[in-house]
Design an enzyme around this catalytic site. Structure first.
Site, short mmCIF file in Angstrom:
data_model
loop_
_atom_site.label_atom_id
_atom_site.label_comp_id
_atom_site.label_asym_id
_atom_site.label_seq_id
_atom_site.Cartn_x
_atom_site.Cartn_y
_atom_site.Cartn_z
N GLY A 280 13.26 -10.42 -1.54
CA GLY A 280 14.61 -9.65 -1.85
C GLY A 280 14.79 -9.49 -3.61
N GLY A 281 13.85 -10.00 -4.15
CA GLY A 281 14.11 -9.46 -5.90
C GLY A 281 13.72 -8.17 -6.25
CG PHE B 65 -4.92 -4.09 -1.85
CD1 PHE B 65 -6.08 -3.87 -1.07
CD2 PHE B 65 -4.75 -5.52 -1.98
CE1 PHE B 65 -7.11 -4.65 -0.62
CE2 PHE B 65 -5.56 -6.41 -1.49
CZ PHE B 65 -6.62 -5.82 -0.65
CE1 TYR C 7 0.56 0.82 7.36
CE2 TYR C 7 0.64 2.76 5.80
CZ TYR C 7 0.47 1.20 6.00
OH TYR C 7 0.50 0.61 4.97
N PRO D 285 9.88 2.71 7.77
CG PRO D 285 10.65 1.26 5.92
CD PRO D 285 9.83 1.19 7.21
N GLY D 286 9.41 5.85 6.10
CA GLY D 286 8.29 6.35 5.48
C GLY D 286 8.32 6.31 4.03
N PRO D 287 7.82 7.22 3.08
CG PRO D 287 6.75 8.98 2.21
CD PRO D 287 7.22 8.48 3.50
C1 LIG Z 1 -1.09 9.28 -1.46
C2 LIG Z 1 0.40 9.23 -1.67
C3 LIG Z 1 0.89 8.11 -1.03
C4 LIG Z 1 2.45 7.55 -0.70
C5 LIG Z 1 2.89 6.31 -0.33
C6 LIG Z 1 3.81 6.36 0.65
C7 LIG Z 1 4.10 5.05 1.37
C8 LIG Z 1 3.62 4.84 2.58
C9 LIG Z 1 4.03 3.67 3.52
C10 LIG Z 1 3.41 2.48 3.05
C11 LIG Z 1 3.81 1.42 3.91
C12 LIG Z 1 3.56 -0.11 3.19
C13 LIG Z 1 3.94 -0.36 2.08
C14 LIG Z 1 4.07 -1.61 1.28
O1 LIG Z 1 3.70 -2.62 1.89
S1 LIG Z 1 4.58 -1.75 -0.14
C15 LIG Z 1 4.51 -3.34 -0.65
C16 LIG Z 1 3.51 -3.30 -1.83
N1 LIG Z 1 4.05 -4.63 -2.51
C17 LIG Z 1 3.02 -5.49 -2.52
O2 LIG Z 1 2.02 -5.58 -2.51
C18 LIG Z 1 3.64 -7.00 -3.33
C19 LIG Z 1 2.57 -8.06 -3.19
N2 LIG Z 1 1.32 -7.72 -3.37
C20 LIG Z 1 0.67 -8.38 -4.43
O3 LIG Z 1 0.99 -9.66 -4.51
C21 LIG Z 1 -0.99 -8.15 -4.70
O4 LIG Z 1 -1.01 -6.85 -4.72
C22 LIG Z 1 -1.86 -8.63 -3.67
C23 LIG Z 1 -1.68 -7.98 -2.37
C24 LIG Z 1 -3.32 -8.09 -4.16
C25 LIG Z 1 -1.83 -10.02 -3.65
O5 LIG Z 1 -2.03 -10.87 -4.91
P1 LIG Z 1 -2.25 -12.23 -5.03
O6 LIG Z 1 -1.98 -12.72 -6.56
O7 LIG Z 1 -1.80 -13.20 -4.06
O8 LIG Z 1 -3.69 -12.30 -4.77
P2 LIG Z 1 -5.26 -11.84 -5.72
O9 LIG Z 1 -4.60 -11.00 -6.93
O10 LIG Z 1 -5.93 -13.08 -6.12
O11 LIG Z 1 -5.90 -10.96 -4.91
C26 LIG Z 1 -6.25 -11.47 -3.35
C27 LIG Z 1 -7.59 -10.84 -3.08
O12 LIG Z 1 -7.18 -9.43 -2.86
C28 LIG Z 1 -8.32 -8.65 -3.40
N3 LIG Z 1 -7.66 -7.33 -4.06
C29 LIG Z 1 -6.69 -7.18 -4.70
N4 LIG Z 1 -6.40 -6.01 -4.86
C30 LIG Z 1 -7.23 -5.25 -4.45
C31 LIG Z 1 -7.58 -3.89 -4.40
N5 LIG Z 1 -6.80 -3.06 -4.79
N6 LIG Z 1 -8.74 -3.62 -3.51
C32 LIG Z 1 -9.54 -4.35 -2.87
N7 LIG Z 1 -9.26 -5.58 -3.05
C33 LIG Z 1 -8.25 -6.04 -3.78
C34 LIG Z 1 -8.66 -9.54 -4.85
O13 LIG Z 1 -9.91 -9.16 -5.33
C35 LIG Z 1 -8.77 -10.78 -4.13
O14 LIG Z 1 -9.89 -11.05 -3.36
P3 LIG Z 1 -11.18 -11.95 -3.84
O15 LIG Z 1 -10.66 -13.41 -4.42
O16 LIG Z 1 -12.14 -11.78 -2.80
O17 LIG Z 1 -11.66 -11.01 -5.16
N1 NDP Z 2 8.15 1.52 -0.44
C1 NDP Z 2 7.59 2.00 0.78
O1 NDP Z 2 7.42 3.28 0.47
C2 NDP Z 2 7.42 1.67 1.93
C3 NDP Z 2 7.82 0.08 2.29
N2 NDP Z 2 7.77 -0.45 3.33
C4 NDP Z 2 7.91 -1.85 3.53
O2 NDP Z 2 8.99 -1.95 2.87
C5 NDP Z 2 8.98 -3.54 2.44
C6 NDP Z 2 9.62 -3.57 1.00
O3 NDP Z 2 8.55 -3.09 -0.04
P1 NDP Z 2 8.89 -2.36 -1.35
O4 NDP Z 2 10.09 -2.83 -1.51
O5 NDP Z 2 8.46 -1.11 -1.34
O6 NDP Z 2 7.44 -3.10 -2.41
P2 NDP Z 2 8.00 -4.49 -3.38
O7 NDP Z 2 6.44 -4.83 -3.78
O8 NDP Z 2 8.93 -4.21 -4.35
O9 NDP Z 2 8.44 -5.60 -2.22
C7 NDP Z 2 7.47 -6.65 -1.82
C8 NDP Z 2 8.35 -7.95 -2.14
O10 NDP Z 2 7.70 -8.98 -1.41
C9 NDP Z 2 7.70 -10.19 -2.28
N3 NDP Z 2 6.37 -10.96 -1.66
C10 NDP Z 2 5.02 -10.52 -1.82
N4 NDP Z 2 4.35 -11.49 -1.40
C11 NDP Z 2 5.07 -12.46 -0.97
C12 NDP Z 2 4.96 -13.74 -0.59
N5 NDP Z 2 3.56 -14.37 -0.41
N6 NDP Z 2 5.77 -14.47 -0.62
C13 NDP Z 2 7.24 -14.31 -0.79
N7 NDP Z 2 7.36 -12.81 -1.22
C14 NDP Z 2 6.30 -12.07 -1.51
C15 NDP Z 2 7.48 -9.46 -3.65
O11 NDP Z 2 7.90 -10.52 -4.52
P3 NDP Z 2 6.85 -11.59 -5.30
O12 NDP Z 2 5.58 -10.76 -5.82
O13 NDP Z 2 7.57 -11.91 -6.34
O14 NDP Z 2 6.44 -12.54 -4.28
C16 NDP Z 2 8.18 -8.28 -3.54
O15 NDP Z 2 9.49 -8.97 -3.85
C17 NDP Z 2 7.75 -4.01 2.56
O16 NDP Z 2 7.74 -4.80 3.83
C18 NDP Z 2 6.82 -2.60 2.89
O17 NDP Z 2 5.76 -2.90 3.50
C19 NDP Z 2 7.32 0.24 4.29
C20 NDP Z 2 7.01 1.77 4.29
C21 NDP Z 2 7.27 2.26 3.26
#
Ligand SMILES: CCCCCCCCCCC/C=C/C(=O)SCCNC(=O)CCNC(=O)[C@H](O)C(C)(C)COP(=O)(O)OP(=O)(O)OC[C@H]1O[C@@H](n2cnc3c(N)ncnc32)[C@H](O)[C@@H]1OP(=O)(O)O
Ligand code: NDP
Length: 284
Positions: free
Chosen positions: A20-21, A101, A151, A192-194
């Site tokens: 929620g941050g 990712f 998706y 949600p969409g984008p």
């Molecule tokens: C073309 C236009 C498109 C428009 C977009 C429309 C949107 C469509 C709908 C999308 C639906 C869903 C959306 C979402 O979910 S958005 C939320 C996004 N937010 C987050 O992801 C926040 C949290 N993410 C993270 O903390 C990091 O990104 C991560 C997931 C990588 C986890 O971080 P953490 O610190 O815990 O882990 P590491 O950095 O140690 O990485 C773990 C392993 O993952 C590998 N890694 C990391 N990044 C990648 C990459 N890009 N590709 C491949 N592998 C990756 C990393 O190497 C680690 O593995 P190894 O230890 O084996 O190296």
């Molecule tokens: N934006 C978009 O277009 C879309 C988003 N969604 C969904 O909407 C939601 C919000 O995404 P959005 O706001 O865009 O992206 P954000 O990256 O802003 O939100 C993700 C949040 O999750 C937290 N988080 C990630 N990993 C952990 C963990 N292991 N424990 C606790 N908290 C964690 C992050 O905080 P921290 O890194 O500090 O842990 C961050 O606050 C997600 O479920 C996403 O899949 C779905 C479709 C489309």
């Protein structure tokens, strides 16, 4: 944002928003607090939590931020203990925290797969189970809202661990809607969409050109605004939606549907040109 909800729509609720941050979670937390709820947010980084809590309090709301990694079962247990110590029984949960990712599937390491699936699927299960156990034990009603994605239904290239885990969240939502519905616990999801949040865009949008192409795929020709999602989520957590259970509400400006119709591609041409093409195909 102005809307026609009663200002106390969510009064007497204690709502947990995971992740929620930032992004959509932050927008929801702000709106729930504005509608009278006490809100507890979690995430791994302290700074976004502190900033969102500060903003909610500055607007007159009640909020707590507690660091928690939802991949860690014990940490989730401790989180709910702490949340209830600070603000009383939790009554609503939003499974919003997620990881994602873009990657060619053949190149994803086991650790990369785990990072996504453990956050999205395991994290949502741990939090949902922790709430369900409490509500069943207390004979209390409750609502869980999970943030999925369109998706989850269709699948998508290059985000396979995310698609797998979001599909699992949808399955959890539908399964528990049946299992816990008679106990007064409702579960729904939003797909949600984008929505251009920093978290999503940094990881999923390679450049401006692709962003523009993505915008053109949406029939309403724009992306969603986080506040719009917060409005829908407020409705789904409130008693206004008391008969809704096990639903997945698509919220994408028509994007997913439009991707499926063979002739929808015509909508990207000027309408006058399309009409001329069709006119010339009419029989004499
Ligand atoms: C073309 C236009 C498109 C428009 C977009 C429309 C949107 C469509 C709908 C999308 C639906 C869903 C959306 C979402 O979910 S958005 C939320 C996004 N937010 C987050 O992801 C926040 C949290 N993410 C993270 O903390 C990091 O990104 C991560 C997931 C990588 C986890 O971080 P953490 O610190 O815990 O882990 P590491 O950095 O140690 O990485 C773990 C392993 O993952 C590998 N890694 C990391 N990044 C990648 C990459 N890009 N590709 C491949 N592998 C990756 C990393 O190497 C680690 O593995 P190894 O230890 O084996 O190296
Ligand atoms: N934006 C978009 O277009 C879309 C988003 N969604 C969904 O909407 C939601 C919000 O995404 P959005 O706001 O865009 O992206 P954000 O990256 O802003 O939100 C993700 C949040 O999750 C937290 N988080 C990630 N990993 C952990 C963990 N292991 N424990 C606790 N908290 C964690 C992050 O905080 P921290 O890194 O500090 O842990 C961050 O606050 C997600 O479920 C996403 O899949 C779905 C479709 C489309």
């Amino acid at each position: 944002m102005s809307d026609s909800f009663a200002p106390d729509l969510l009064a007497d609720q204690h709502i947990v928003v995971t992740g929620g941050g930032t992004g959509l979670g932050r927008a929801m937390a702000l709106r729930f607090a504005d509608l009278g709820a006490a809100v507890t947010i979690n995430g791994r980084r302290p700074d976004p939590l502190a900033e969102t809590v500060r903003d909610i309090e500055a607007a007159g709301g009640a909020a707590e931020g507690i660091q928690c990694n939802v991949r860690d079962y014990e940490a989730v247990q401790a989180f709910f203990e702490e949340a209830e110590d600070r603000q009383g029984p939790v009554t609503r949960l939003v499974n919003n925290a997620a990881a994602n990712f873009l990657a060619p599937t053949e190149d994803i390491s086991p650790n990369g797969f785990d990072a996504i699936v453990q956050t999205n699927l395991y994290g949502s299960f741990y939090c949902t189970q922790a709430c369900g156990q409490r509500w069943l034990e207390r004979d209390a009603e409750g609502v869980v809202l999970s943030i999925a994605t369109t998706y989850a239904e269709t699948g998508s290239a290059y985000v396979v661990p995310s698609a797998m885990s979001k599909a699992g969240i949808v399955a959890m939502t539908r399964s528990l809607a049946a299992e816990w519905g008679s106990e007064g616990i409702r579960l729904n999801a939003v797909a949600p969409g984008p929505f251009p949040t920093e978290g999503a865009w940094d990881r999923l949008v390679p450049d401006d050109d692709l962003e523009q192409k993505m915008r053109e795929r949406v029939p309403v020709r724009r992306f969603g605004e986080p506040e719009e999602l917060a409005t829908l989520a407020s409705f789904l957590l409130s008693d206004l939606s008391a008969f809704m259970n096990g639903e997945v509400v698509t919220f994408d400006g028509g994007e997913a549907l439009a991707a499926g119709g063979q002739f929808n591609t015509f909508t990207r041409m000027p309408r006058r040109q399309v009409k001329a093409l069709m006119e010339q195909m009419r029989p004499e």
